[in-house]
Scaffold this motif. Structure first.
Motif, PDB file in Angstrom:
ATOM      1  N   PRO A  10       0.827  -1.203   0.000  1.00  0.00           N
ATOM      2  CA  PRO A  10       0.000   0.000   0.000  1.00  0.00           C
ATOM      3  C   PRO A  10       0.863   1.256   0.000  1.00  0.00           C
ATOM      4  N   PHE A  11       0.377   2.280  -0.720  1.00  0.00           N
ATOM      5  CA  PHE A  11       1.147   3.499  -0.893  1.00  0.00           C
ATOM      6  C   PHE A  11       0.931   4.477   0.254  1.00  0.00           C
ATOM      7  N   THR A  12       1.988   5.215   0.546  1.00  0.00           N
ATOM      8  CA  THR A  12       1.928   6.377   1.435  1.00  0.00           C
ATOM      9  C   THR A  12       2.044   7.603   0.537  1.00  0.00           C
ATOM     10  N   MET A  13       1.892   8.779   1.095  1.00  0.00           N
ATOM     11  CA  MET A  13       2.057   9.998   0.291  1.00  0.00           C
ATOM     12  C   MET A  13       3.427  10.005  -0.380  1.00  0.00           C
ATOM     13  N   ASP A  14       4.473   9.688   0.384  1.00  0.00           N
ATOM     14  CA  ASP A  14       5.830   9.687  -0.155  1.00  0.00           C
ATOM     15  C   ASP A  14       6.001   8.645  -1.259  1.00  0.00           C
ATOM     16  N   THR A  15       5.543   7.421  -1.045  1.00  0.00           N
ATOM     17  CA  THR A  15       5.751   6.374  -2.057  1.00  0.00           C
ATOM     18  C   THR A  15       4.880   6.606  -3.283  1.00  0.00           C
ATOM     19  N   ALA A  16       3.687   7.180  -3.102  1.00  0.00           N
ATOM     20  CA  ALA A  16       2.843   7.500  -4.254  1.00  0.00           C
ATOM     21  C   ALA A  16       3.500   8.571  -5.115  1.00  0.00           C
ATOM     22  N   ILE A  17       4.051   9.595  -4.476  1.00  0.00           N
ATOM     23  CA  ILE A  17       4.745  10.653  -5.227  1.00  0.00           C
ATOM     24  C   ILE A  17       5.950  10.066  -5.960  1.00  0.00           C
ATOM     25  N   ARG A  18       6.700   9.184  -5.309  1.00  0.00           N
ATOM     26  CA  ARG A  18       7.858   8.560  -5.972  1.00  0.00           C
ATOM     27  C   ARG A  18       7.416   7.695  -7.150  1.00  0.00           C
ATOM     28  N   LYS A  19       6.296   6.988  -7.010  1.00  0.00           N
ATOM     29  CA  LYS A  19       5.790   6.133  -8.094  1.00  0.00           C
ATOM     30  C   LYS A  19       5.395   6.991  -9.299  1.00  0.00           C
ATOM     31  N   VAL A  20       4.742   8.107  -9.034  1.00  0.00           N
ATOM     32  CA  VAL A  20       4.331   9.004 -10.116  1.00  0.00           C
ATOM     33  C   VAL A  20       5.557   9.579 -10.825  1.00  0.00           C
ATOM     34  N   ARG A  21       6.537  10.023 -10.069  1.00  0.00           N
ATOM     35  CA  ARG A  21       7.742  10.596 -10.691  1.00  0.00           C
ATOM     36  C   ARG A  21       8.514   9.540 -11.471  1.00  0.00           C
ATOM     37  N   ALA A  22       8.565   8.316 -10.966  1.00  0.00           N
ATOM     38  CA  ALA A  22       9.243   7.243 -11.698  1.00  0.00           C
ATOM     39  C   ALA A  22       8.543   6.988 -13.037  1.00  0.00           C
ATOM     40  N   ALA A  23       7.219   7.024 -13.031  1.00  0.00           N
ATOM     41  CA  ALA A  23       6.471   6.836 -14.283  1.00  0.00           C
ATOM     42  C   ALA A  23       6.751   7.984 -15.247  1.00  0.00           C
ATOM     43  N   GLU A  24       6.724   9.210 -14.738  1.00  0.00           N
ATOM     44  CA  GLU A  24       7.026  10.367 -15.586  1.00  0.00           C
ATOM     45  C   GLU A  24       8.419  10.237 -16.201  1.00  0.00           C
ATOM     46  N   ASP A  25       9.398   9.930 -15.371  1.00  0.00           N
ATOM     47  CA  ASP A  25      10.773   9.811 -15.866  1.00  0.00           C
ATOM     48  C   ASP A  25      10.889   8.737 -16.941  1.00  0.00           C
ATOM     49  N   ALA A  26      10.238   7.605 -16.730  1.00  0.00           N
ATOM     50  CA  ALA A  26      10.299   6.520 -17.712  1.00  0.00           C
ATOM     51  C   ALA A  26       9.640   6.939 -19.028  1.00  0.00           C
ATOM     52  N   TRP A  27       8.442   7.501 -18.953  1.00  0.00           N
ATOM     53  CA  TRP A  27       7.748   7.910 -20.172  1.00  0.00           C
ATOM     54  C   TRP A  27       8.543   8.972 -20.927  1.00  0.00           C
ATOM     55  N   ASN A  28       9.255   9.835 -20.225  1.00  0.00           N
ATOM     56  CA  ASN A  28      10.039  10.866 -20.908  1.00  0.00           C
ATOM     57  C   ASN A  28      11.244  10.300 -21.659  1.00  0.00           C
TER      58      ASN A  28
END
Length: 157
Positions: A10-28
């Motif tokens: 389960p995600f926390t605020m910190d891990t959710a933000i990291r997951k979103v940024r990891a997705a952004e970085d990969a897609w870029n």
């Protein structure tokens, strides 16, 4: 061997933000094979009017996407999260082969398996033609969005 893609739910605020940024970085990266590794082997997507199932279909879709969406730059922002789900809003800028620029806005709902791989992705996206002079996403294509580059809220998007 089970593949894992931290952070895992389960995600926390910190891990959710990291997951979103990891997705952004990969897609870029605009690298379909690399991006596909964040998704479960049987991942299911609704992207605009397309329905996509499995990594091979994800790679084919992203290959087609980035052949027509040139100089692609994406920013994602966490909207909310709970348990194994994350909702994001995003915007990206690109131009087509004719040189016409667009900014696309959307929302995605994500659901992850116990290994942190995305098993469901539902995306709703709208496109807005823009002039090249109206672009807001400026960073070197060789890497991810710099940490000091404004996010969507900072850009009033």
């Amino acid at each position: 061997m089970t593949q894992s893609r931290p952070p895992i739910p389960p995600f926390t605020m910190d891990t959710a933000i990291r997951k979103v940024r990891a997705a952004e970085d990969a897609w870029n990266t605009c690298n379909p094979e690399r991006v596909s590794l964040a998704y479960a082997a049987d991942s299911y997507w609704r992207n605009r009017r397309e329905f996509i199932s499995g990594r091979a279909a994800i790679v084919a879709f992203l290959t087609r996407k980035w052949a027509r969406e040139l100089d692609y730059r994406l920013i994602k922002e966490l909207w909310t999260f709970a348990g194994n789900r994350i909702a994001v809003r995003f915007a990206y800028e690109c131009h087509d082969p004719a040189g016409d620029w667009f900014r696309s806005y959307g929302n995605e709902n994500w659901e992850f398996d116990e290994n942190g791989l995305m098993r469901l992705r539902f995306a709703s996206i709208n496109d807005l033609p823009i002039r090249e002079a109206d672009r807001k996403f400026h960073w070197d294509r060789s890497g991810p969005r710099p940490v000091d580059h404004p996010g969507l809220s900072d850009l009033a998007l």
